[in-house]
Enzyme design. Sequence first.
Site, PDB file in Angstrom:
ATOM      1  N   CYS A 116      14.121  50.165  57.951  1.00  0.00           N
ATOM      2  CA  CYS A 116      15.342  50.346  57.148  1.00  0.00           C
ATOM      3  C   CYS A 116      15.444  51.738  56.537  1.00  0.00           C
ATOM      4  CB  CYS A 116      15.406  49.284  56.061  1.00  0.00           C
ATOM      5  SG  CYS A 116      15.386  47.633  56.747  1.00  0.00           S
ATOM      6  N   HIS A 257      19.955  51.235  50.500  1.00  0.00           N
ATOM      7  CA  HIS A 257      19.853  50.360  51.673  1.00  0.00           C
ATOM      8  C   HIS A 257      20.353  48.969  51.281  1.00  0.00           C
ATOM      9  CE1 HIS A 257      18.430  48.075  54.977  1.00  0.00           C
ATOM     10  NE2 HIS A 257      17.438  47.518  54.299  1.00  0.00           N
ATOM     11  N   ASN A 287      22.387  42.957  56.363  1.00  0.00           N
ATOM     12  CA  ASN A 287      21.409  44.048  56.452  1.00  0.00           C
ATOM     13  C   ASN A 287      21.352  44.536  57.906  1.00  0.00           C
ATOM     14  OD1 ASN A 287      19.127  45.638  56.624  1.00  0.00           O
ATOM     15  ND2 ASN A 287      17.777  44.209  55.571  1.00  0.00           N
TER      16      ASN A 287
HETATM   17  O1  UT7 Z   1      15.393  45.670  54.762  1.00  0.00           O
HETATM   18  C1  UT7 Z   1      14.282  45.070  54.206  1.00  0.00           C
HETATM   19  C2  UT7 Z   1      14.372  43.691  54.688  1.00  0.00           C
HETATM   20  N1  UT7 Z   1      14.176  42.606  53.859  1.00  0.00           N
HETATM   21  C3  UT7 Z   1      14.414  42.475  52.545  1.00  0.00           C
HETATM   22  O2  UT7 Z   1      14.744  43.362  51.814  1.00  0.00           O
HETATM   23  C4  UT7 Z   1      14.230  41.086  52.043  1.00  0.00           C
HETATM   24  C5  UT7 Z   1      13.886  41.031  50.594  1.00  0.00           C
HETATM   25  N2  UT7 Z   1      13.838  39.652  50.188  1.00  0.00           N
HETATM   26  C6  UT7 Z   1      14.932  38.909  49.968  1.00  0.00           C
HETATM   27  O3  UT7 Z   1      16.051  39.370  50.138  1.00  0.00           O
HETATM   28  C7  UT7 Z   1      14.742  37.509  49.473  1.00  0.00           C
HETATM   29  O4  UT7 Z   1      13.383  37.276  49.202  1.00  0.00           O
HETATM   30  C8  UT7 Z   1      15.263  36.418  50.472  1.00  0.00           C
HETATM   31  C9  UT7 Z   1      16.769  36.452  50.549  1.00  0.00           C
HETATM   32  C10 UT7 Z   1      14.648  36.627  51.848  1.00  0.00           C
HETATM   33  C11 UT7 Z   1      14.859  35.031  49.983  1.00  0.00           C
HETATM   34  O5  UT7 Z   1      15.359  34.827  48.676  1.00  0.00           O
HETATM   35  P1  UT7 Z   1      14.418  34.337  47.503  1.00  0.00           P
HETATM   36  O6  UT7 Z   1      15.257  34.224  46.333  1.00  0.00           O
HETATM   37  O7  UT7 Z   1      13.226  35.247  47.450  1.00  0.00           O
HETATM   38  O8  UT7 Z   1      14.015  32.912  48.023  1.00  0.00           O
HETATM   39  P2  UT7 Z   1      12.550  32.297  48.233  1.00  0.00           P
HETATM   40  O9  UT7 Z   1      11.973  32.790  49.514  1.00  0.00           O
HETATM   41  O10 UT7 Z   1      11.773  32.424  46.972  1.00  0.00           O
HETATM   42  O11 UT7 Z   1      12.911  30.789  48.405  1.00  0.00           O
HETATM   43  C12 UT7 Z   1      13.470  30.006  47.327  1.00  0.00           C
HETATM   44  C13 UT7 Z   1      13.860  28.659  47.874  1.00  0.00           C
HETATM   45  C14 UT7 Z   1      12.759  28.007  48.695  1.00  0.00           C
HETATM   46  O12 UT7 Z   1      12.843  26.613  48.492  1.00  0.00           O
HETATM   47  P3  UT7 Z   1      11.846  25.880  47.438  1.00  0.00           P
HETATM   48  O13 UT7 Z   1      10.469  26.184  47.933  1.00  0.00           O
HETATM   49  O14 UT7 Z   1      12.138  26.493  46.105  1.00  0.00           O
HETATM   50  O15 UT7 Z   1      12.240  24.449  47.558  1.00  0.00           O
HETATM   51  C15 UT7 Z   1      13.150  28.304  50.098  1.00  0.00           C
HETATM   52  O16 UT7 Z   1      12.662  27.354  51.020  1.00  0.00           O
HETATM   53  O17 UT7 Z   1      14.979  28.802  48.757  1.00  0.00           O
HETATM   54  C16 UT7 Z   1      14.658  28.231  50.018  1.00  0.00           C
HETATM   55  N3  UT7 Z   1      15.354  28.997  51.047  1.00  0.00           N
HETATM   56  C17 UT7 Z   1      16.601  28.730  51.436  1.00  0.00           C
HETATM   57  N4  UT7 Z   1      17.481  27.785  51.075  1.00  0.00           N
HETATM   58  C18 UT7 Z   1      18.680  27.795  51.667  1.00  0.00           C
HETATM   59  C19 UT7 Z   1      14.892  30.097  51.713  1.00  0.00           C
HETATM   60  N5  UT7 Z   1      15.840  30.526  52.568  1.00  0.00           N
HETATM   61  C20 UT7 Z   1      16.902  29.703  52.412  1.00  0.00           C
HETATM   62  C21 UT7 Z   1      18.175  29.633  53.004  1.00  0.00           C
HETATM   63  N6  UT7 Z   1      19.031  28.680  52.591  1.00  0.00           N
HETATM   64  N7  UT7 Z   1      18.571  30.525  53.942  1.00  0.00           N
END
Ligand code: UT7
Length: 332
Positions: A116, A257, A287
């Site tokens: 990125c 970004h 993204n």
């Molecule tokens: O260019 C660089 C590339 N990447 C990034 O910059 C990514 C940086 N990270 C992020 O943007 C975020 O961490 C994500 C968007 C990937 C995830 O968001 P989060 O707020 O960190 O969610 P999490 O991984 O902590 O998950 C929270 C909950 C989990 O459920 P439980 O364990 O609390 O029951 C996940 O299973 O949300 C769940 N979850 C979803 N639910 C619905 C994870 N993905 C999804 C989804 N839809 N797509």
Amino acid sequence: MSQLVRVKISALGTYVPPRLLTNADLEKMVETSDQWITERTGIRERHIVDKGVATSDLAVEAAKKALAQRGIDPSDLDAILVGTVTPDMFFPSTACLVQNKLGAKGVWGFDLSAACSAFLYALQVGTQFVATGAHKRVMVIGADVMSSIIDYTDRATCIIFGDGAGAVILEPAENDSLGMIDFIHEVDGSGGCSLYMPGGGSLNPSTHETVDQKMHYVHQDGQAVFKFAVRKQTELCEKILERNGIKASDIDVFIAHQANKRIINATAERLALRPESVVINIDRYGNTTAGTIPLAMDTARQEGKLKKGDLVLLASVGAGFTVGATLLRWAY
Ligand code: UT7
């Protein structure tokens, strides 16, 4: 070496494929909801290529727009640098494919891998070619077809990424007060395991087994990337402002970004940037990896937010980890 010359961005072109992948579409593919995606990332829709369309195709469309805006021919360029993590193939480089498709005779170029951060890294490399007098016109492209390496059954990654490209032309600035001011970049390879694609390279050459194990897809520890992104992006932005004697409130336009709206807003808040300076278009494109910064520049231009003389702070963070910050005064 001849004395360094000031360098400016003289043109900008972007391209996204027409096909949309909306949150409603994703609701039918994985267990997710429009509300979760919008609240956690800010993304509403992204553009995805049709089968047979590759990164070089998006890059060429963006390049053509930049060339048309500047009113020059492809062969008027000296070099083409392509930042991408999704080259059409391992080799030849996407830069060679773009050169050929554009018909840019006598032009050289290469790809640059920084995920990125690739657009900002390539922007510094291109700037130095012009600053040293080695070249007069360098095209810098950030382009990715992320849909080619995404597992559309993995809700943790498939909701984030989209496809897109942006191209700028770098040239000597006739006005010393406009153009590129400073760059800071860092890599932290200890973060490699937080965002990577394990299969297909020399470590794990493609086999039926690597495909069965989904090693040809993006693997991500979202929270680790999120925390690093906010902390390190903020740190490099603070550093570049400080060493140039610029206050956060002096920044007219902040283009980070576009990985997650919450990352952008958290960085902007920590830096105490003026809210109206922050450019966000992740809702429309998701993204697009190396494409996000030029795409956001284009959005800012179209919204009348990015004008000649504006002081601009660019920031990026990506797989590697790679991180960077850039300061410039917009030149047209
Ligand atoms: O260019 C660089 C590339 N990447 C990034 O910059 C990514 C940086 N990270 C992020 O943007 C975020 O961490 C994500 C968007 C990937 C995830 O968001 P989060 O707020 O960190 O969610 P999490 O991984 O902590 O998950 C929270 C909950 C989990 O459920 P439980 O364990 O609390 O029951 C996940 O299973 O949300 C769940 N979850 C979803 N639910 C619905 C994870 N993905 C999804 C989804 N839809 N797509």
